[in-house]
Design a protein around this motif. Structure first.
Motif, PDB file in Angstrom:
ATOM      1  N   ASP A  19     -16.683  -4.301  -7.667  1.00 19.56           N
ATOM      2  CA  ASP A  19     -16.238  -5.116  -8.180  1.00 19.56           C
ATOM      3  C   ASP A  19     -14.887  -5.583  -8.277  1.00 19.56           C
ATOM      4  O   ASP A  19     -14.168  -6.271  -9.245  1.00 19.56           O
ATOM      5  CB  ASP A  19     -16.595  -4.840 -10.034  1.00 19.56           C
ATOM      6  N   LEU A  20     -14.288  -5.142  -7.172  1.00 23.98           N
ATOM      7  CA  LEU A  20     -12.874  -5.510  -7.012  1.00 23.98           C
ATOM      8  C   LEU A  20     -12.994  -6.818  -6.361  1.00 23.98           C
ATOM      9  O   LEU A  20     -13.712  -7.688  -5.807  1.00 23.98           O
ATOM     10  CB  LEU A  20     -12.298  -4.550  -5.874  1.00 23.98           C
ATOM     11  N   PRO A  21     -11.578  -7.702  -6.714  1.00 23.11           N
ATOM     12  CA  PRO A  21     -11.606  -9.114  -6.365  1.00 23.11           C
ATOM     13  C   PRO A  21     -11.286  -9.100  -4.810  1.00 23.11           C
ATOM     14  O   PRO A  21     -10.618  -8.340  -3.926  1.00 23.11           O
ATOM     15  CB  PRO A  21     -10.447  -9.641  -7.176  1.00 23.11           C
ATOM     16  N   ASN A  35      -5.953  -6.602 -13.102  1.00 24.04           N
ATOM     17  CA  ASN A  35      -5.833  -6.802 -14.563  1.00 24.04           C
ATOM     18  C   ASN A  35      -4.538  -7.454 -14.922  1.00 24.04           C
ATOM     19  O   ASN A  35      -4.367  -8.360 -15.950  1.00 24.04           O
ATOM     20  CB  ASN A  35      -5.854  -5.395 -15.424  1.00 24.04           C
ATOM     21  N   ASP A  36      -3.273  -7.117 -14.197  1.00 19.62           N
ATOM     22  CA  ASP A  36      -2.128  -7.557 -14.696  1.00 19.62           C
ATOM     23  C   ASP A  36      -1.732  -8.833 -14.065  1.00 19.62           C
ATOM     24  O   ASP A  36      -0.665  -9.385 -14.530  1.00 19.62           O
ATOM     25  CB  ASP A  36      -0.831  -6.510 -14.332  1.00 19.62           C
ATOM     26  N   TYR A  37      -2.256  -9.442 -12.890  1.00 18.59           N
ATOM     27  CA  TYR A  37      -1.866 -10.617 -12.263  1.00 18.59           C
ATOM     28  C   TYR A  37      -3.119 -11.510 -12.158  1.00 18.59           C
ATOM     29  O   TYR A  37      -2.901 -12.571 -12.671  1.00 18.59           O
ATOM     30  CB  TYR A  37      -1.131 -10.116 -11.019  1.00 18.59           C
ATOM     31  N   LEU A  38      -3.946 -11.150 -11.266  1.00 22.60           N
ATOM     32  CA  LEU A  38      -5.127 -12.038 -10.626  1.00 22.60           C
ATOM     33  C   LEU A  38      -5.563 -12.576 -12.148  1.00 22.60           C
ATOM     34  O   LEU A  38      -5.953 -13.977 -12.390  1.00 22.60           O
ATOM     35  CB  LEU A  38      -6.147 -11.610 -10.055  1.00 22.60           C
ATOM     36  N   GLN A  39      -6.172 -11.892 -13.164  1.00 24.38           N
ATOM     37  CA  GLN A  39      -6.907 -12.065 -14.109  1.00 24.38           C
ATOM     38  C   GLN A  39      -5.879 -13.004 -15.093  1.00 24.38           C
ATOM     39  O   GLN A  39      -6.339 -13.758 -16.044  1.00 24.38           O
ATOM     40  CB  GLN A  39      -7.493 -11.203 -15.153  1.00 24.38           C
ATOM     41  N   ARG A  83      -5.698   3.046  -3.295  1.00 28.88           N
ATOM     42  CA  ARG A  83      -5.709   1.581  -3.256  1.00 28.88           C
ATOM     43  C   ARG A  83      -6.746   1.080  -4.267  1.00 28.88           C
ATOM     44  O   ARG A  83      -6.458  -0.096  -4.667  1.00 28.88           O
ATOM     45  CB  ARG A  83      -6.612   1.462  -1.766  1.00 28.88           C
ATOM     46  N   PHE A  84      -7.883   1.692  -4.858  1.00 31.92           N
ATOM     47  CA  PHE A  84      -8.550   1.294  -5.731  1.00 31.92           C
ATOM     48  C   PHE A  84      -7.796   1.053  -6.916  1.00 31.92           C
ATOM     49  O   PHE A  84      -7.854   0.078  -7.705  1.00 31.92           O
ATOM     50  CB  PHE A  84      -9.799   2.286  -6.092  1.00 31.92           C
ATOM     51  N   LYS A  85      -7.022   2.126  -7.521  1.00 36.31           N
ATOM     52  CA  LYS A  85      -6.077   2.099  -8.638  1.00 36.31           C
ATOM     53  C   LYS A  85      -5.075   0.934  -8.632  1.00 36.31           C
ATOM     54  O   LYS A  85      -4.930   0.079  -9.447  1.00 36.31           O
ATOM     55  CB  LYS A  85      -5.308   3.359  -8.840  1.00 36.31           C
ATOM     56  N   GLN A  86      -4.458   0.816  -7.505  1.00 39.85           N
ATOM     57  CA  GLN A  86      -3.587  -0.309  -7.328  1.00 39.85           C
ATOM     58  C   GLN A  86      -4.063  -1.749  -7.519  1.00 39.85           C
ATOM     59  O   GLN A  86      -3.868  -2.569  -7.930  1.00 39.85           O
ATOM     60  CB  GLN A  86      -2.995  -0.355  -5.789  1.00 39.85           C
ATOM     61  N   LEU A  87      -5.396  -2.053  -6.838  1.00 36.95           N
ATOM     62  CA  LEU A  87      -6.149  -3.199  -7.004  1.00 36.95           C
ATOM     63  C   LEU A  87      -6.568  -3.358  -8.207  1.00 36.95           C
ATOM     64  O   LEU A  87      -6.699  -4.610  -8.815  1.00 36.95           O
ATOM     65  CB  LEU A  87      -7.255  -3.199  -5.873  1.00 36.95           C
ATOM     66  N   GLU A  91       0.888  -1.377   0.098  1.00 35.54           N
ATOM     67  CA  GLU A  91      -0.003  -0.215  -0.001  1.00 35.54           C
ATOM     68  C   GLU A  91       0.858   1.274   0.055  1.00 35.54           C
ATOM     69  O   GLU A  91       2.123   1.003   0.570  1.00 35.54           O
ATOM     70  CB  GLU A  91      -0.932  -0.014   1.184  1.00 35.54           C
ATOM     71  N   ILE A  92       0.399   2.299  -0.537  1.00 31.20           N
ATOM     72  CA  ILE A  92       0.860   3.610  -0.567  1.00 31.20           C
ATOM     73  C   ILE A  92       0.497   4.426   0.777  1.00 31.20           C
ATOM     74  O   ILE A  92      -0.627   4.547   1.077  1.00 31.20           O
ATOM     75  CB  ILE A  92       0.480   4.386  -1.914  1.00 31.20           C
TER      76      ILE A  92
END
Length: 211
Positions: free
Chosen positions: A118-120, A74-78, A65-69, A35-36
């Motif tokens: 809709d965040l994981p 998009n870049d990892y979990l999916q 935190r929204f932008k990070q998640l 986290e930032i």
């Protein structure tokens, strides 16, 4: 649990979330999401005058935190790449409910619900908790300038809030395992055996959902 490991570490200020996340990320080779904190321009003012600067502080954290998640989803979990984070975005409501009042809290809740809809969700939580004395010692030891004005009363209340939140989270999400670690008894930074014991618990949870 989900198809790909997404582990979040939570607990009050100074309990060791980032330290544990870094060690577990290194051990498993999972992407580390941190986290930032230091970049929040309102945080120092917040600790000096919570009532005056709470809304600005909480909104900055929520948006970042929204932008990070969103990015990590998009870049990892999916893409089926495991992630370990030193926070869960639900912590925002723990702090907001303590620092915001009236209309400001209502507005914040509305924005929070829209942003996080809709965040994981993590599929494993590691909850670190410790006594007020331990938290104060660790905060003093790491010597962050922005934390020098944290009041013990605020920290004590925050710890209680976390206990309540984790119980509620468990009731709402019984399928998500929670590993609880007592920071007064466990020192995973200086005692290798303590870190190995935590890794063993994580291994068991990872194995259970992969079957």
């Amino acid at each position: 649990m989900g198809d790909v490991p997404y582990i979040a570490i939570e607990g009050p200020i100074g309990v060791g979330k980032t330290s544990l996340a870094e060690r577990l990320s290194s051990h498993y080779g999972f992407h580390l999401l941190k986290e930032i904190v230091d970049e929040n321009p309102f945080l120092g003012k917040f600790y000096e005058n919570i009532e005056e600067w709470s809304f600005q502080t909480e909104m900055f954290f929520l948006c970042n935190r929204f932008k990070q998640l969103e990015d990590v989803d998009n870049d990892y979990l999916q893409k089926q790449k495991p992630v370990i984070a030193d926070y869960h975005i639900a912590k925002n409501m723990i702090f907001a409910q303590r620092t915001l009042k009236g209309d400001k809290l209502d507005k914040y809740k509305q924005i929070y619900d829209i942003i996080t809809d809709d965040l994981p969700l993590p599929n494993m939580i590691i909850y670190l908790h410790a006594s007020l004395d331990t938290l104060l010692k660790r905060i003093k030891c790491r010597g962050r300038e922005i934390e020098k004005n944290i009041q013990p009363e605020y920290l004590a209340q925050l710890s209680q809030d976390y206990d309540v939140f984790m119980k509620q989270f468990k009731q709402k999400n019984p399928h998500i395992p929670i590993i609880q670690i007592n920071g007064d008894q466990v020192d995973f930074v200086n005692r290798k055996k303590d870190l190995e014991a935590i890794i063993k618990q994580v291994d068991q949870k990872l194995m259970a959902y992969s079957l």
